[in-house]
Scaffold this motif. Structure first.
Motif, PDB file in Angstrom:
ATOM      1  N   GLY A   1       0.813  -1.206   0.000  1.00  0.00           N
ATOM      2  CA  GLY A   1       0.000   0.000   0.000  1.00  0.00           C
ATOM      3  C   GLY A   1       0.850   1.261   0.000  1.00  0.00           C
ATOM      4  N   LEU A   2       1.932   1.234   0.748  1.00  0.00           N
ATOM      5  CA  LEU A   2       2.828   2.383   0.789  1.00  0.00           C
ATOM      6  C   LEU A   2       3.523   2.589  -0.550  1.00  0.00           C
ATOM      7  CD1 LEU A   2       4.011   4.615   2.531  1.00  0.00           C
ATOM      8  CD2 LEU A   2       5.782   3.015   3.287  1.00  0.00           C
ATOM      9  N   VAL A   3       3.957   1.480  -1.165  1.00  0.00           N
ATOM     10  CA  VAL A   3       4.582   1.582  -2.487  1.00  0.00           C
ATOM     11  C   VAL A   3       3.585   2.139  -3.503  1.00  0.00           C
ATOM     12  CG1 VAL A   3       5.591   0.263  -4.387  1.00  0.00           C
ATOM     13  CG2 VAL A   3       6.247  -0.248  -2.024  1.00  0.00           C
ATOM     14  N   ARG A   4       2.326   1.702  -3.410  1.00  0.00           N
ATOM     15  CA  ARG A   4       1.291   2.246  -4.294  1.00  0.00           C
ATOM     16  C   ARG A   4       1.173   3.754  -4.128  1.00  0.00           C
ATOM     17  NH1 ARG A   4      -4.171   1.202  -1.894  1.00  0.00           N
ATOM     18  NH2 ARG A   4      -3.375   2.954  -0.683  1.00  0.00           N
ATOM     19  N   GLN A   5       1.165   4.213  -2.873  1.00  0.00           N
ATOM     20  CA  GLN A   5       1.028   5.642  -2.632  1.00  0.00           C
ATOM     21  C   GLN A   5       2.249   6.407  -3.111  1.00  0.00           C
ATOM     22  OE1 GLN A   5      -1.890   6.151  -1.763  1.00  0.00           O
ATOM     23  NE2 GLN A   5      -2.184   8.113  -0.750  1.00  0.00           N
ATOM     24  N   GLN A   6       3.423   5.799  -2.977  1.00  0.00           N
ATOM     25  CA  GLN A   6       4.637   6.430  -3.500  1.00  0.00           C
ATOM     26  C   GLN A   6       4.568   6.557  -5.018  1.00  0.00           C
ATOM     27  OE1 GLN A   6       7.451   3.649  -1.650  1.00  0.00           O
ATOM     28  NE2 GLN A   6       8.336   5.376  -0.526  1.00  0.00           N
ATOM     29  N   ALA A   7       4.053   5.522  -5.663  1.00  0.00           N
ATOM     30  CA  ALA A   7       3.919   5.574  -7.122  1.00  0.00           C
ATOM     31  C   ALA A   7       2.941   6.665  -7.536  1.00  0.00           C
ATOM     32  CB  ALA A   7       3.455   4.206  -7.649  1.00  0.00           C
ATOM     33  N   ILE A   8       1.832   6.780  -6.814  1.00  0.00           N
ATOM     34  CA  ILE A   8       0.856   7.829  -7.107  1.00  0.00           C
ATOM     35  C   ILE A   8       1.477   9.203  -6.892  1.00  0.00           C
ATOM     36  CG2 ILE A   8      -1.316   8.878  -6.358  1.00  0.00           C
ATOM     37  CD1 ILE A   8      -2.306   6.065  -5.667  1.00  0.00           C
ATOM     38  N   ALA A   9       2.209   9.363  -5.786  1.00  0.00           N
ATOM     39  CA  ALA A   9       2.824  10.656  -5.485  1.00  0.00           C
ATOM     40  C   ALA A   9       3.832  11.047  -6.552  1.00  0.00           C
ATOM     41  CB  ALA A   9       3.494  10.609  -4.114  1.00  0.00           C
TER      42      ALA A   9
ATOM     43  N   LEU B   1      -3.476  -6.452  -0.481  1.00  0.00           N
ATOM     44  CA  LEU B   1      -2.360  -6.025  -1.335  1.00  0.00           C
ATOM     45  C   LEU B   1      -2.722  -6.101  -2.820  1.00  0.00           C
ATOM     46  CD1 LEU B   1      -0.698  -8.515  -2.940  1.00  0.00           C
ATOM     47  CD2 LEU B   1       0.006  -9.052  -0.631  1.00  0.00           C
ATOM     48  N   PHE B   2      -3.774  -6.889  -3.176  1.00  0.00           N
ATOM     49  CA  PHE B   2      -4.137  -7.004  -4.584  1.00  0.00           C
ATOM     50  C   PHE B   2      -4.527  -5.652  -5.171  1.00  0.00           C
ATOM     51  CE2 PHE B   2      -4.936 -11.441  -3.226  1.00  0.00           C
ATOM     52  CZ  PHE B   2      -4.076 -12.070  -4.115  1.00  0.00           C
ATOM     53  N   SER B   3      -5.234  -4.844  -4.370  1.00  0.00           N
ATOM     54  CA  SER B   3      -5.623  -3.521  -4.848  1.00  0.00           C
ATOM     55  C   SER B   3      -4.398  -2.662  -5.109  1.00  0.00           C
ATOM     56  CB  SER B   3      -6.545  -2.848  -3.826  1.00  0.00           C
ATOM     57  OG  SER B   3      -6.950  -1.579  -4.282  1.00  0.00           O
ATOM     58  N   SER B   4      -3.413  -2.763  -4.236  1.00  0.00           N
ATOM     59  CA  SER B   4      -2.182  -1.985  -4.417  1.00  0.00           C
ATOM     60  C   SER B   4      -1.435  -2.435  -5.665  1.00  0.00           C
ATOM     61  CB  SER B   4      -1.288  -2.131  -3.191  1.00  0.00           C
ATOM     62  OG  SER B   4      -1.928  -1.662  -2.030  1.00  0.00           O
ATOM     63  N   VAL B   5      -1.349  -3.749  -5.860  1.00  0.00           N
ATOM     64  CA  VAL B   5      -0.605  -4.283  -7.003  1.00  0.00           C
ATOM     65  C   VAL B   5      -1.230  -3.846  -8.319  1.00  0.00           C
ATOM     66  CG1 VAL B   5       0.004  -6.406  -8.240  1.00  0.00           C
ATOM     67  CG2 VAL B   5       0.323  -6.255  -5.762  1.00  0.00           C
ATOM     68  N   THR B   6      -2.550  -3.913  -8.428  1.00  0.00           N
ATOM     69  CA  THR B   6      -3.203  -3.547  -9.688  1.00  0.00           C
ATOM     70  C   THR B   6      -3.033  -2.061  -9.993  1.00  0.00           C
ATOM     71  OG1 THR B   6      -5.288  -3.370  -8.439  1.00  0.00           O
ATOM     72  CG2 THR B   6      -4.893  -5.409  -9.671  1.00  0.00           C
TER      73      THR B   6
ATOM     74  N   THR C   1      -0.566   2.934   7.806  1.00  0.00           N
ATOM     75  CA  THR C   1       0.323   1.791   7.582  1.00  0.00           C
ATOM     76  C   THR C   1       0.724   1.124   8.893  1.00  0.00           C
ATOM     77  OG1 THR C   1       1.140   2.659   5.475  1.00  0.00           O
ATOM     78  CG2 THR C   1       2.516   1.041   6.591  1.00  0.00           C
ATOM     79  N   PRO C   2       1.375   1.843   9.827  1.00  0.00           N
ATOM     80  CA  PRO C   2       1.676   1.188  11.114  1.00  0.00           C
ATOM     81  C   PRO C   2       0.429   0.952  11.956  1.00  0.00           C
ATOM     82  CG  PRO C   2       2.303   3.508  11.209  1.00  0.00           C
ATOM     83  CD  PRO C   2       1.924   3.215   9.785  1.00  0.00           C
ATOM     84  N   LEU C   3      -0.542   1.876  11.865  1.00  0.00           N
ATOM     85  CA  LEU C   3      -1.757   1.728  12.663  1.00  0.00           C
ATOM     86  C   LEU C   3      -2.533   0.482  12.245  1.00  0.00           C
ATOM     87  CD1 LEU C   3      -3.479   3.062  14.853  1.00  0.00           C
ATOM     88  CD2 LEU C   3      -4.664   4.326  13.056  1.00  0.00           C
ATOM     89  N   GLY C   4      -2.610   0.220  10.952  1.00  0.00           N
ATOM     90  CA  GLY C   4      -3.314  -0.955  10.475  1.00  0.00           C
ATOM     91  C   GLY C   4      -2.652  -2.249  10.921  1.00  0.00           C
ATOM     92  N   ILE C   5      -1.313  -2.279  10.883  1.00  0.00           N
ATOM     93  CA  ILE C   5      -0.593  -3.472  11.306  1.00  0.00           C
ATOM     94  C   ILE C   5      -0.848  -3.747  12.781  1.00  0.00           C
ATOM     95  CG2 ILE C   5       1.699  -4.475  11.644  1.00  0.00           C
ATOM     96  CD1 ILE C   5       2.598  -2.786   9.204  1.00  0.00           C
TER      97      ILE C   5
ATOM     98  N   VAL D   1      11.237  11.519   2.883  1.00  0.00           N
ATOM     99  CA  VAL D   1      11.833  10.234   2.524  1.00  0.00           C
ATOM    100  C   VAL D   1      10.835   9.362   1.766  1.00  0.00           C
ATOM    101  CG1 VAL D   1      12.637   8.042   3.496  1.00  0.00           C
ATOM    102  CG2 VAL D   1      13.560  10.199   4.351  1.00  0.00           C
ATOM    103  N   VAL D   2       9.596   9.365   2.186  1.00  0.00           N
ATOM    104  CA  VAL D   2       8.609   8.467   1.582  1.00  0.00           C
ATOM    105  C   VAL D   2       8.115   8.976   0.233  1.00  0.00           C
ATOM    106  CG1 VAL D   2       6.319   7.430   1.864  1.00  0.00           C
ATOM    107  CG2 VAL D   2       7.868   7.572   3.821  1.00  0.00           C
ATOM    108  N   TYR D   3       7.843  10.268   0.135  1.00  0.00           N
ATOM    109  CA  TYR D   3       7.122  10.772  -1.038  1.00  0.00           C
ATOM    110  C   TYR D   3       7.919  11.674  -1.973  1.00  0.00           C
ATOM    111  CZ  TYR D   3       2.733   9.233   1.156  1.00  0.00           C
ATOM    112  OH  TYR D   3       1.723   8.500   1.707  1.00  0.00           O
ATOM    113  N   GLU D   4       8.948  12.343  -1.507  1.00  0.00           N
ATOM    114  CA  GLU D   4       9.511  13.447  -2.277  1.00  0.00           C
ATOM    115  C   GLU D   4      10.359  12.972  -3.452  1.00  0.00           C
ATOM    116  OE1 GLU D   4      12.446  16.952  -1.155  1.00  0.00           O
ATOM    117  OE2 GLU D   4      10.546  17.154  -0.082  1.00  0.00           O
ATOM    118  N   ARG D   5       9.704  12.776  -4.551  1.00  0.00           N
ATOM    119  CA  ARG D   5      10.347  12.425  -5.818  1.00  0.00           C
ATOM    120  C   ARG D   5       9.336  12.644  -6.940  1.00  0.00           C
ATOM    121  NH1 ARG D   5       9.690   8.232  -2.607  1.00  0.00           N
ATOM    122  NH2 ARG D   5      11.854   8.439  -1.953  1.00  0.00           N
TER     123      ARG D   5
END
Length: 537
Positions: free
Chosen positions: A29-37, A174-179, A293-297, A354-358
């Motif tokens: 999910g985090l990688v998905r959000q990074q890709a969107i950002a 994770l399937f939603s994130s992958v697609t 992300t950490p809260l869900g875990i 670190v997570v988003y700035e790119r």
């Protein structure tokens, strides 16, 4: 005839399974959000998606989420019944819920235009807003079937959890994130960096919508296969809605759904105000994911194994043990959420960078998102603490009380939104939600205190105050160390930012651990003992 089943796994083993699976899901999910950002920044494609996702996405979270009302209701009822009773009950519930949500899906498609206007009335006030609105309407129609899928997924979560299957429900999101990631990857390969241009906003928005829907479909399909193999029901239609077990599920599911739905109305209220402040909706989404992300875990680690235990201890003769489990849930929540919230507040800026700035997400966007992340950090303990207490009410067969409190909090949230957005700007929307969750948690505690002939609230308050103080010290240490690092190393460069963030965070957590170890809390001792056992092997 019912039968109380004994747990097949310990709470620790269940928590480990859920934690690992949820961690994998959240990483995707985090990688998905990074890709969107990186692809869209805080531009119109993701802004529109944020508004379009409000209703179908919240239905997925509301009905289809682990620890959601469907999951909680199914687990609470099936945990008390024989395995052979599961399949007919699950098929009947699926038939009933599926029929209702199919009608809801059709309604969402037909009324997409006015619903987007209700969610984000501020979009009609500017030309840029009109563009975002047009994209959002198309995205909304694409994602409308998620209403139906949400209910089916929620039922599947509860069914598999009641059968001691925790891995698949925890990892399937994770399937939603992958697609979505795959869709963005194809778009980038075709258009490169040009996708950040306004003329590609519609195309990018449609990729986000179709990717999200495809992920929800996959999430449901893998659950269906697992249910079939386990003999927990098929897609067979059953209309025996009058059987007692069905009524018991509905008595919990109905009020619990409305109660959780009231929380989503609070989120809608936040977005209502956000629609009048450019880029706020996107910023809320980015900051929210960093917290979720950490809260869900940790939420799944605590609530998934505790809910069946709460249900088995719901009768008055088991209340002394139930009180001990409630304390365990609250103290573990404080032990995990308070230091995490303190570090998020102290290190918000480097976390966002670190997570988003790119790509399209620049330093200016980081400075806009960071204050919202800090506001989320303030409320992490009360957010999860409230959820622990709500599950106790579900276990007691009472979905009405959380619902009534949630209804009252709608007014409180709207008032706080209005007041705090004028004082704090966009972060005030998050602080309003924190205030609502705090009031809810206190109200639920007081009602349980009266209903269960007294809870040792003073005994519980001391450890929470001590953990809060320890978290404050840890946050101050992390912030101070960050300032020193930035003075000598600077603030530019990914690896410099990552090193500063890692060092400050680890030292802060170490300080908290040293202080917490001195408190001699049973929950701390158990946690430390397990860590030593793992590393001592």
């Amino acid at each position: 005839m019912t039968e109380v089943k004994k747990p097949k796994r310990t709470l620790a083993s269940i928590a480990t399974i859920v934690a690992v699976a949820t961690l994998i899901s959240k990483v995707f999910g985090l990688v998905r959000q990074q890709a969107i950002a990186a692809a869209f920044g805080v531009g119109p494609a993701f802004d529109a998606y944020t508004y379009a996702y409000v209703i179908p996405g919240f239905l997925l979270i509301l009905l289809g989420g682990i620890n959601g009302p469907f999951h909680s209701a199914i687990v609470s009822v099936l945990a008390k019944r024989k395995p052979e009773e599961a399949a007919p009950l699950v098929e009947t519930i699926t038939t009933f819920v599926g029929g209702i949500l199919l009608l809801v899906t059709i309604g969402l498609i037909i009324f997409a235009n006015p619903l987007i206007d209700v969610v984000a009335p501020g979009l009609t006030t500017t030309p840029e807003g009109e563009v975002i609105r047009a994209i959002a309407i198309q995205q909304f129609r694409i994602m409308a079937p998620m209403a139906l899928l949400a209910g089916l997924i929620g039922i599947g979560f509860g069914t598999l959890s009641s059968a001691d299957q925790y891995w698949l429900p925890s990892i399937s999101p994770l399937f939603s994130s992958v697609t979505v990631i795959v869709g963005i990857g194809i778009l980038v390969l075709q258009f490169g960096r040009d996708i950040i241009q306004p003329q590609y906003a519609l195309m990018g928005g449609l990729v986000l919508a179709w990717g999200t829907l495809a992920g929800a479909i996959l999430q449901w399909l893998v659950q269906v296969v697992a249910q079939w193999k386990s003999g927990l029901g098929t897609l067979r239609l059953r209309f025996d809605f009058n059987q007692p077990a069905v009524k018991e599920v509905m008595n919990i599911m109905g009020p619990a759904t409305f109660s959780s739905g009231m929380m989503q109305i609070n989120v809608y209220t936040d977005l209502f105000f956000a629609s009048f402040i450019p880029q706020t909706a996107s910023a809320l989404g980015y900051a929210g994911l960093l917290v979720q992300t950490p809260l869900g875990i940790l939420s799944n680690m605590l609530l998934v194994p505790l809910l069946p235990v709460f249900s088995r201890l719901a009768t008055p003769n088991h209340w002394p043990e139930l009180k001990g489990r409630i304390r365990q849930g609250i103290i573990l929540t404080a032990l995990t959420m308070l230091p995490l919230g303190a570090l998020i507040i102290a290190l918000a800026v480097p976390i966002v960078r670190v997570v988003y700035e790119r790509g399209a997400f620049d330093p200016e966007a980081s400075q806009f998102v960071a204050p919202m992340l800090m506001a989320y950090g303030v409320g992490m303990f009360v957010y999860l603490g409230r959820d622990v207490l709500v599950r106790v009410f579900y276990a007691l067969g009472d979905g009405q009380t959380p619902f009534r409190i949630s209804v009252a909090n709608i007014i409180l949230n709207a008032v706080l939104d209005f007041l705090l957005i004028n004082t704090f700007g966009a972060p005030g929307l998050v602080l309003a939600t924190v205030g609502v969750n705090f009031v809810s948690m206190i109200a639920l505690l007081m009602i349980l205190h009266r209903r269960m002939n007294g809870l040792p609230l003073r005994e519980w308050t001391g450890p929470i105050v001590s953990l809060t103080a320890a978290s404050f010290v840890a946050g101050v240490v992390s912030w101070g160390l960050l300032q020193v690092c930035e003075y000598f190393w600077g603030t530019e460069g990914f690896f410099i930012q990552l090193s500063e963030l890692t060092l400050s965070g680890i030292i802060g957590l170490g300080v908290f651990a040293l202080i917490a170890a001195q408190l001699k809390l049973p929950e701390v001792d158990v946690f430390v003992g397990r860590v030593r056992q793992k590393f001592g092997r």
